[in-house]
Scaffold this active site. Structure first.
Site, PDB file in Angstrom:
ATOM      1  N   GLY A  56      59.615  69.213  76.518  1.00 15.13           N
ATOM      2  CA  GLY A  56      60.120  67.872  76.797  1.00 15.13           C
ATOM      3  C   GLY A  56      59.729  66.835  75.779  1.00 15.13           C
ATOM      4  O   GLY A  56      59.827  65.633  76.064  1.00 15.13           O
ATOM      5  N   ASP A  76      66.533  73.486  80.515  1.00 14.14           N
ATOM      6  CA  ASP A  76      65.917  74.628  79.838  1.00 14.14           C
ATOM      7  C   ASP A  76      65.731  75.744  80.864  1.00 14.14           C
ATOM      8  O   ASP A  76      65.758  75.521  82.077  1.00 14.14           O
ATOM      9  CB  ASP A  76      64.567  74.246  79.230  1.00 14.14           C
ATOM     10  CG  ASP A  76      64.124  75.236  78.166  1.00 14.14           C
ATOM     11  OD1 ASP A  76      64.111  74.862  76.991  1.00 14.14           O
ATOM     12  OD2 ASP A  76      63.804  76.390  78.514  1.00 14.14           O
ATOM     13  N   LYS A 157      69.335  73.102  65.741  1.00 15.18           N
ATOM     14  CA  LYS A 157      68.453  73.840  64.831  1.00 15.18           C
ATOM     15  C   LYS A 157      69.050  75.212  64.566  1.00 15.18           C
ATOM     16  O   LYS A 157      69.503  75.887  65.497  1.00 15.18           O
ATOM     17  CB  LYS A 157      67.068  73.994  65.448  1.00 15.18           C
ATOM     18  CG  LYS A 157      66.095  74.808  64.591  1.00 15.18           C
ATOM     19  CD  LYS A 157      64.713  74.827  65.179  1.00 15.18           C
ATOM     20  CE  LYS A 157      64.638  75.699  66.408  1.00 15.18           C
ATOM     21  NZ  LYS A 157      63.265  75.829  66.928  1.00 15.18           N
TER      22      LYS A 157
END
EC number: 2.1.1.-
Length: 831
Positions: A56, A76, A157
């Site tokens: 987080g 998640d 990413k």
């Protein structure tokens, strides 16, 4: 014990300490801070969606940077501890449930920013890890296309890999600007980079293949090499340094000139190979020899074939014309002859060959059988469907369900004798404990003092002994199926290393009988031969009463092969042997017997020849070298390695063998003593007629134990310790790589030294100085600069980034760190 300081991923990381000081849950928070500082997308956003948000830290940055009353959603697989002003839940971003949960939180809003900093569980091969990361990034992009507003921003990413360009191409199709960057807080050793996509185009319809990993990351075959451009335009050709070809790492390729003549694609050979060779191979090439002697193979042709890479367009055309002339001389088909042959084939209709007819017939039978199976399967499915419909409409009771009544094999399968008799079921029923024991008319007398007639007629004892042998064989089979070592031992016993000297007539007869041997429980030795032919009886008997022949063909197969089309094929059906063949077989048996006798004579001649040769070598002391002749009589199957002195190379691996070798070497024992020790009470034990189970158990205890010495046991331990002390594969490979690199450096140094030595513009003194300078540069070891220690006090207190006046590697120290190191030392001493 000294404490190992960690660099990179350890506690001394600057961003790790800053994250702890500022209260972020992970050092990755600074990556988002630096990305936002460069592109500035968080200050303008009101709705943010963070995918793979655990623990987080990015949600914390969004809550601090974005305007008040903003909607921040984090999702998640792992649970996320509550964060103020942030909505978090646990779900998989690839599922429909996650999409529904996000829709319920956003309602009619659209996300201004979608962030993704997730990575799969790594640790397998790098190719697999990078592909999983790219696939996860593509799934996050697919989710972003559903909730992102027009003109929105997507940050993800990715790992640098072969799939990176494909992912970047997909992003360029959906966004106006796509940039790849690496923030300073990302470790240099990490392969991660961040792709920032701005200006979402929000198309009305997106092709599903554009977001499908199987389509996006599909391997595309490279373009075929343009050999025609290499041959017809060699001057314009541009070299593309793309490395070696797949599976071929040679730079110089050579091919025989005869293969160039025979090939159907000569341009490919001229474009790929370096030389057309006229040299004869070891086994010889008649076509190459004829090609070499042709008058068309001029000296100019030979020079052109010597180096194809320096030829121009004119020389390549000359080689192609030479190839056409040679093919015409050798009688190869050309374009003109092929056209004429095609015209003739159109006019002439040839009859179907016998082989083609057989193949078509077999194909037709196969298709017929396949269609029959399909029809049966369709009928069975229709029947099942009808039963299900009847059940649904309550037309039958549950006990009347046809599918369960019939069972897996269909209706009436229990009473089908043909199905029961499959896989030698009858033999399995009659074998083992289920065998039927014949009732005897009179009880048998087992006393050892009975008369000879009762001993000879003792069928019950023979039957019990045979049953015991049968049970022991079954036990050995079960043990062999479970133990691999037992199977290997059994195979070694059955397949000895004896020399093969052909097949005699008796062995040929016995081999067929051995294959057909079966254990019969309810039969005696007297009638076992008569029942051997009846063991193949089946439950179903043909009405015609014709027995099956020994050739292994069934009645149906025999009827099929008795057709007219198979009559002309020789050797298909068995024919009675003629008298000439029987005579040839008798001659073959006699020849094998003669061969055995001649081999014994050759062996004796070899021994006498070796003795005479040894005496001659001892007498001739003036020679400086030994002449060893090639022994052509050696058996090619003799794989035992021998030393130069003729003794066998035997590896001593047991303490008993080491003790015996030491006694022979010191003279405590001679070879005659070793031979005498072999004559024991166990040497000539009579084993005929004993059962196998008794022999197997007795073999464990009837071997004499030979004494061993302490020195022999210690020598064997040292030998094993030397084996275990060998370096592992990785260490050996590292040493080999280091040695290879040193050899490469020396080779480069040698080339440079040769160039300097051949330079006429330098004097001998200058050459010597230059060469010594090169040697010094190679021998010089590069030392890493020491790490500078900077105290975090004064102007450096709370400093972010490199201190002023500091170059190279450095580390920040403070009193808090010093206290922690002291505490760690104190704790380690207590342990």
């Amino acid at each position: 014990m000294a404490i190992q300081k960690k660099h990179g991923k350890g506690r001394l990381d600057k961003w790790y300490k800053l994250a702890k000081e500022k209260g972020y849950r992970a050092r990755a928070a600074f990556k988002l801070i630096q990305l936002n500082k460069k592109y500035g997308f968080l200050e303008k956003s009101k709705v943010a969606l963070d995918l793979c948000a655990a623990p987080g830290s990015w949600c914390q940055v969004c809550a601090e940077t974005m305007p008040t009353n903003s909607i921040i959603i984090g999702v998640d697989l792992a649970p996320i501890k509550p964060i103020p002003k942030v909505i978090t839940f646990q779900s998989d971003i690839t599922t429909e449930k996650c999409r529904a949960t996000i829709r319920s939180h956003l309602k009619t809003w659209k996300a201004d920013v979608v962030l993704h900093d997730g990575a799969p569980n790594v640790g397998t091969a790098w190719v697999q890890d990078s592909y999983n990361q790219a696939e996860l990034a593509l799934h996050s992009l697919k989710l972003a296309t559903e909730f992102l507003i027009e003109g929105g921003t997507f940050v993800t990413k990715v790992f640098r890999s072969k799939d990176y360009n494909s992912l970047l191409w997909v992003c360029n199709q959906l966004f106006a600007k796509v940039e790849a960057t690496k923030p300073p807080s990302s470790r240099n050793v990490s392969a991660e980079i961040f792709v920032v996509c701005r200006g979402f185009k929000a198309p009305k319809r997106i092709d599903p293949k554009l977001l499908d990993p199987r389509s996006v990351f599909e391997d595309v075959a490279g373009p075929a090499p343009n050999n025609e451009a290499k041959v017809y335009n060699p001057e314009v050709k541009k070299r593309k340094r793309e490395g070696y070809e797949e599976g071929d790492y040679t730079q110089f390729k050579e091919i025989s000139a005869s293969e160039f003549i025979n090939t159907v694609d000569p341009i490919a050979i001229l474009g790929q190979y370096n030389k057309l060779s006229f040299e004869q191979p070891k086994n010889g090439d008649v076509a190459l020899a004829a090609l070499d002697k042709l008058p068309e193979t001029t000296e100019e042709i030979r020079l052109c074939c010597a180096d194809l890479k320096v030829l121009g367009r004119k020389e390549f055309k000359l080689l192609l014309k030479w190839r056409l002339k040679v093919r015409e001389i050798f009688g190869f088909p050309s374009k003109k002859t092929q056209k004429a042959a095609v015209d003739e084939e159109v006019a002439v209709v040839e009859n179907m060959d016998e082989e083609l007819r057989i193949q078509e017939e077999l194909q037709r039978i196969k298709e017929k059988e396949t269609s029959k199976k399909k029809r049966e399967r369709r009928r069975e499915n229709e029947k099942k469907q009808k039963e299900i419909v009847r059940m649904q409409m309550n037309m039958t009771a549950p006990m009347d369900i046809g599918v369960e009544q019939e069972g897996p094999r269909g209706e009436g399968a229990m009473f089908r004798l043909k199905t029961i008799d499959q896989n030698a079921a009858l033999n399995k029923i009659a074998k083992g404990k289920m065998a039927v024991i014949k009732e005897t008319e009179k009880p048998k007398d087992y006393d050892f003092g009975s008369d000879g007639e009762t001993d000879e007629s003792d069928e019950e004892a023979d039957r019990l002994e045979e049953e015991l042998d049968n049970l022991y064989d079954q036990y050995r089979e079960r043990k062999a199926a479970a133990d691999a070592k037992y199977r290997a031992k059994k195979a070694r016993k059955e397949n000895g290393d004896d020399e093969w000297e052909g097949v005699s007539g008796d062995e040929e007869k016995g081999s067929d009988d051995d294959d057909d041997e079966e254990l019969e429980v309810d039969s005696s030795d007297d009638d076992s031969d008569s029942e051997d032919g009846e063991s193949g009886k089946k439950l179903i008997t043909d009405l015609d009463g014709q027995p099956e022949e020994k050739d292994g063909l069934s009645k149906r197969a025999k009827n099929f092969f008795s057709q007219g089309i198979f009559a002309e094929i020789p050797g298909l059906l068995e024919e009675p042997e003629s008298e000439e063949e029987e005579a040839q077989e008798a001659e073959l048996v006699e020849a094998v017997e003669d061969l055995k006798v001649t081999k014994k004579e050759k062996k004796e001649a070899k021994e006498t020849k070796a003795k005479s040769k040894k005496a001659a070598e001892e007498s001739d002391d003036d020679d400086d070298f030994e002449v060893v002749k090639n022994n052509e009589d050696d058996d090619w199957e003799n794989v035992e390695k021998k030393k130069k002195n003729g003794r066998p190379d035997i590896d001593i691996i047991t303490a008993e063998a080491m003790t015996l070798a030491h006694q022979l070497a010191t003279g405590e024992k001679t070879s005659y003593d070793v031979i005498d020790d072999g004559y024991t009470k166990h040497a000539f034990k009579d084993r005929d007629g004993l059962p196998d189970w008794f022999l197997d158990d007795e073999s464990k205890h009837d071997k004499p134990h030979k004494p061993i010495t302490k020195a022999a046991a210690q020598a064997i331990k040292e030998k094993l310790r030397a084996y275990n002390a060998r370096p592992i594969k990785k260490v050996a490979e590292a040493k080999a790589r280091k040695k290879f690199k040193q050899a490469q450096r020396l080779e480069k140094l040698k080339k440079k030294a040769d160039m300097l030595a051949g330079d006429d513009g330098m004097s001998e003194k200058e050459k010597a100085a230059s060469i010594s300078k090169l040697m010094a540069s190679v021998a010089k070891k590069t030392r890493r600069a020491p790490i500078k220690v900077v105290k975090a006090a004064g102007s450096n207190k709370g400093l972010q980034g490199r201190p002023k006046g500091v170059k190279g590697r450095y580390k920040m120290v403070d009193p808090r760190m010093k206290k922690e190191l002291r505490a760690m030392k104190r704790i380690s001493k207590k342990k």
